[in-house]
Design a protein around this motif. Structure first.
Motif, PDB file in Angstrom:
ATOM      1  N   ILE A  48      14.395   0.451 143.812  1.00 21.80           N
ATOM      2  CA  ILE A  48      13.185   0.725 143.033  1.00 21.80           C
ATOM      3  C   ILE A  48      12.555  -0.580 142.561  1.00 21.80           C
ATOM      4  O   ILE A  48      13.246  -1.476 142.070  1.00 21.80           O
ATOM      5  CB  ILE A  48      13.525   1.614 141.817  1.00 21.80           C
ATOM      6  N   GLU A  49      11.230  -0.665 142.700  1.00 23.46           N
ATOM      7  CA  GLU A  49      10.510  -1.875 142.315  1.00 23.46           C
ATOM      8  C   GLU A  49       9.625  -1.620 141.094  1.00 23.46           C
ATOM      9  O   GLU A  49       9.304  -0.470 140.763  1.00 23.46           O
ATOM     10  CB  GLU A  49       9.660  -2.374 143.490  1.00 23.46           C
ATOM     11  N   ALA A  50       9.219  -2.701 140.427  1.00 22.71           N
ATOM     12  CA  ALA A  50       8.364  -2.609 139.247  1.00 22.71           C
ATOM     13  C   ALA A  50       7.063  -1.891 139.594  1.00 22.71           C
ATOM     14  O   ALA A  50       6.461  -2.149 140.648  1.00 22.71           O
ATOM     15  CB  ALA A  50       8.071  -4.004 138.697  1.00 22.71           C
ATOM     16  N   GLY A  51       6.648  -0.992 138.707  1.00 22.30           N
ATOM     17  CA  GLY A  51       5.390  -0.281 138.885  1.00 22.30           C
ATOM     18  C   GLY A  51       5.474   0.966 139.749  1.00 22.30           C
ATOM     19  O   GLY A  51       4.500   1.714 139.835  1.00 22.30           O
ATOM     20  N   GLU A  52       6.624   1.208 140.369  1.00 24.26           N
ATOM     21  CA  GLU A  52       6.740   2.377 141.237  1.00 24.26           C
ATOM     22  C   GLU A  52       6.923   3.651 140.416  1.00 24.26           C
ATOM     23  O   GLU A  52       7.445   3.637 139.301  1.00 24.26           O
ATOM     24  CB  GLU A  52       7.911   2.211 142.205  1.00 24.26           C
ATOM     25  N   HIS A  53       6.478   4.761 141.013  1.00 24.82           N
ATOM     26  CA  HIS A  53       6.683   6.092 140.450  1.00 24.82           C
ATOM     27  C   HIS A  53       7.914   6.700 141.112  1.00 24.82           C
ATOM     28  O   HIS A  53       7.980   6.796 142.338  1.00 24.82           O
ATOM     29  CB  HIS A  53       5.460   6.982 140.700  1.00 24.82           C
ATOM     30  N   VAL A  54       8.870   7.126 140.282  1.00 23.42           N
ATOM     31  CA  VAL A  54      10.166   7.611 140.778  1.00 23.42           C
ATOM     32  C   VAL A  54      10.411   9.007 140.221  1.00 23.42           C
ATOM     33  O   VAL A  54      10.198   9.264 139.031  1.00 23.42           O
ATOM     34  CB  VAL A  54      11.301   6.672 140.345  1.00 23.42           C
ATOM     35  N   LEU A  55      10.903   9.910 141.073  1.00 22.92           N
ATOM     36  CA  LEU A  55      11.213  11.275 140.660  1.00 22.92           C
ATOM     37  C   LEU A  55      12.658  11.598 140.971  1.00 22.92           C
ATOM     38  O   LEU A  55      13.126  11.386 142.092  1.00 22.92           O
ATOM     39  CB  LEU A  55      10.303  12.270 141.391  1.00 22.92           C
ATOM     40  N   ASP A  56      13.363  12.127 139.971  1.00 21.98           N
ATOM     41  CA  ASP A  56      14.727  12.623 140.152  1.00 21.98           C
ATOM     42  C   ASP A  56      14.657  14.152 140.211  1.00 21.98           C
ATOM     43  O   ASP A  56      14.329  14.806 139.219  1.00 21.98           O
ATOM     44  CB  ASP A  56      15.603  12.165 138.987  1.00 21.98           C
ATOM     45  N   VAL A  57      14.957  14.721 141.369  1.00 23.67           N
ATOM     46  CA  VAL A  57      14.888  16.172 141.582  1.00 23.67           C
ATOM     47  C   VAL A  57      16.252  16.791 141.299  1.00 23.67           C
ATOM     48  O   VAL A  57      17.262  16.376 141.863  1.00 23.67           O
ATOM     49  CB  VAL A  57      14.447  16.487 143.022  1.00 23.67           C
ATOM     50  N   GLY A  58      16.264  17.814 140.425  1.00 21.31           N
ATOM     51  CA  GLY A  58      17.527  18.379 139.972  1.00 21.31           C
ATOM     52  C   GLY A  58      18.238  17.395 139.078  1.00 21.31           C
ATOM     53  O   GLY A  58      19.428  17.112 139.252  1.00 21.31           O
ATOM     54  N   CYS A  59      17.513  16.879 138.081  1.00 22.65           N
ATOM     55  CA  CYS A  59      17.983  15.723 137.302  1.00 22.65           C
ATOM     56  C   CYS A  59      19.141  16.041 136.373  1.00 22.65           C
ATOM     57  O   CYS A  59      19.800  15.129 135.872  1.00 22.65           O
ATOM     58  CB  CYS A  59      16.830  15.128 136.511  1.00 22.65           C
ATOM     59  N   GLY A  60      19.403  17.325 136.099  1.00 16.72           N
ATOM     60  CA  GLY A  60      20.511  17.671 135.226  1.00 16.72           C
ATOM     61  C   GLY A  60      20.364  17.052 133.846  1.00 16.72           C
ATOM     62  O   GLY A  60      19.307  17.136 133.218  1.00 16.72           O
ATOM     63  N   THR A  61      21.405  16.378 133.374  1.00 12.71           N
ATOM     64  CA  THR A  61      21.395  15.798 132.036  1.00 12.71           C
ATOM     65  C   THR A  61      20.699  14.435 131.978  1.00 12.71           C
ATOM     66  O   THR A  61      20.750  13.764 130.956  1.00 12.71           O
ATOM     67  CB  THR A  61      22.824  15.644 131.497  1.00 12.71           C
ATOM     68  N   GLY A  62      20.084  14.024 133.075  1.00 11.01           N
ATOM     69  CA  GLY A  62      19.249  12.823 133.062  1.00 11.01           C
ATOM     70  C   GLY A  62      19.967  11.514 133.306  1.00 11.01           C
ATOM     71  O   GLY A  62      19.358  10.442 133.210  1.00 11.01           O
ATOM     72  N   THR A  63      21.244  11.551 133.652  1.00 11.49           N
ATOM     73  CA  THR A  63      22.006  10.313 133.820  1.00 11.49           C
ATOM     74  C   THR A  63      21.388   9.405 134.881  1.00 11.49           C
ATOM     75  O   THR A  63      21.176   8.205 134.647  1.00 11.49           O
ATOM     76  CB  THR A  63      23.467  10.617 134.194  1.00 11.49           C
ATOM     77  N   LEU A  64      21.081   9.946 136.058  1.00 10.04           N
ATOM     78  CA  LEU A  64      20.543   9.131 137.144  1.00 10.04           C
ATOM     79  C   LEU A  64      19.160   8.595 136.792  1.00 10.04           C
ATOM     80  O   LEU A  64      18.850   7.425 137.053  1.00 10.04           O
ATOM     81  CB  LEU A  64      20.489   9.944 138.438  1.00 10.04           C
ATOM     82  N   ALA A  65      18.313   9.436 136.205  1.00 10.09           N
ATOM     83  CA  ALA A  65      16.966   8.986 135.833  1.00 10.09           C
ATOM     84  C   ALA A  65      17.033   7.838 134.829  1.00 10.09           C
ATOM     85  O   ALA A  65      16.281   6.854 134.938  1.00 10.09           O
ATOM     86  CB  ALA A  65      16.170  10.161 135.262  1.00 10.09           C
ATOM     87  N   LEU A  66      17.921   7.941 133.860  1.00  7.84           N
ATOM     88  CA  LEU A  66      18.062   6.876 132.876  1.00  7.84           C
ATOM     89  C   LEU A  66      18.663   5.608 133.492  1.00  7.84           C
ATOM     90  O   LEU A  66      18.285   4.493 133.119  1.00  7.84           O
ATOM     91  CB  LEU A  66      18.921   7.366 131.712  1.00  7.84           C
ATOM     92  N   MET A  67      19.565   5.773 134.443  1.00  9.03           N
ATOM     93  CA  MET A  67      20.098   4.614 135.157  1.00  9.03           C
ATOM     94  C   MET A  67      18.992   3.931 135.957  1.00  9.03           C
ATOM     95  O   MET A  67      18.950   2.693 136.049  1.00  9.03           O
ATOM     96  CB  MET A  67      21.247   5.035 136.079  1.00  9.03           C
ATOM     97  N   ALA A  68      18.097   4.731 136.554  1.00  9.53           N
ATOM     98  CA  ALA A  68      16.978   4.163 137.307  1.00  9.53           C
ATOM     99  C   ALA A  68      16.067   3.358 136.393  1.00  9.53           C
ATOM    100  O   ALA A  68      15.598   2.263 136.750  1.00  9.53           O
ATOM    101  CB  ALA A  68      16.194   5.278 137.993  1.00  9.53           C
ATOM    102  N   LYS A  69      15.797   3.883 135.209  1.00  6.33           N
ATOM    103  CA  LYS A  69      14.946   3.181 134.244  1.00  6.33           C
ATOM    104  C   LYS A  69      15.618   1.907 133.747  1.00  6.33           C
ATOM    105  O   LYS A  69      14.956   0.873 133.546  1.00  6.33           O
ATOM    106  CB  LYS A  69      14.640   4.112 133.064  1.00  6.33           C
TER     107      LYS A  69
END
Length: 225
Positions: A48-69
């Motif tokens: 993932i690069e700066a400024g990109e839009h990222v979507l976590d599908v089936g994100c559950g408790t958000g662990t992966l999305a927060l790791m991405a951020k």
């Protein structure tokens, strides 16, 4: 537990099948799927690069999305899940960690985003919950919201690396269903990506866990789509 709804509504299965197990989800996943290693490997794979839009599908408790951020603070990160109860946990994590990640309740085959919105879509331990036609529908919807040339990274149960890994997977099949999980064991996630039009499909890594083999897949939306 499957939620019983009207004929005009869908049903979903909670993350650990039974709603009362949802508060234990993070602990179960952390210690049974080598979560830290596999999710970091997934994020390393999609880059993932700066400024990109990222979507976590089936994100559950958000662990992966927060790791991405955390990995890329200048990316715009979104997460969707159909389960309101598990999203409540994700929202609590956002408030504690003070990150700006936008979570919303949505069905994965009817994403509330315009076409060509995201540079990258990721998904972890979600597709094995879906039956074959549902897998195809969700992959098609992900293709729709990805920008041309956008990438799609999946971490999910895959073909067992040994007979031992095959037998270790049996509790997952008991908990999450046989026909839908068998498709993962048969290597059909790559077929799903091919059928729905993704290109440059690659199985990047395999990880053995106490419940079987997890595989990482990477694919791209064609530039001419």
């Amino acid at each position: 537990m499957s939620k019983h709804m009207s004929a005009n509504e869908k049903a979903y299965i909670a993350a650990l099948r039974y709603q009362w197990l949802t508060p234990m989800y993070d602990r179960v996943v952390k210690y049974s799927t080598r979560e830290h290693t596999t999710k970091h490997a997934l994020l390393d794979m999609v880059k993932i690069e700066a400024g990109e839009h990222v979507l976590d599908v089936g994100c559950g408790t958000g662990t992966l999305a927060l790791m991405a951020k955390t990995a890329q603070p200048y990316a715009l990160v979104f997460g969707i899940d159909a389960d309101k109860h598990i999203l409540d946990i994700a929202q609590q994590k956002v408030r504690r960690q003070r990150f700006h990640v936008q979570f919303s309740q949505s069905w994965a085959d009817k994403l509330n985003f315009a076409p060509n919105t995201f540079d990258c879509v990721v998904s972890s331990l979600f597709f094995h919950h879906l039956q074959w036609q549902e897998k195809l529908a969700v992959a098609t919807e992900i293709m729709r919201v990805l920008k041309p040339g956008g990438r799609f990274g999946i971490a999910d149960w895959g073909e067992p690396s040994s007979l031992v890994m095959r037998y270790l997977f049996k509790p997952v099949q008991w908990l999450d269903g046989y026909s839908n999980t068998q498709e993962n064991l048969d290597g059909k996630l790559k077929l799903m990506l091919e059928i729905t039009g993704f290109q440059s499909i690659e199985t990047v890594k395999h990880f053995n866990t106490i419940f079987g083999t997890l595989s990482l897949h990477l694919a791209y939306k064609p530039f001419n789509s």
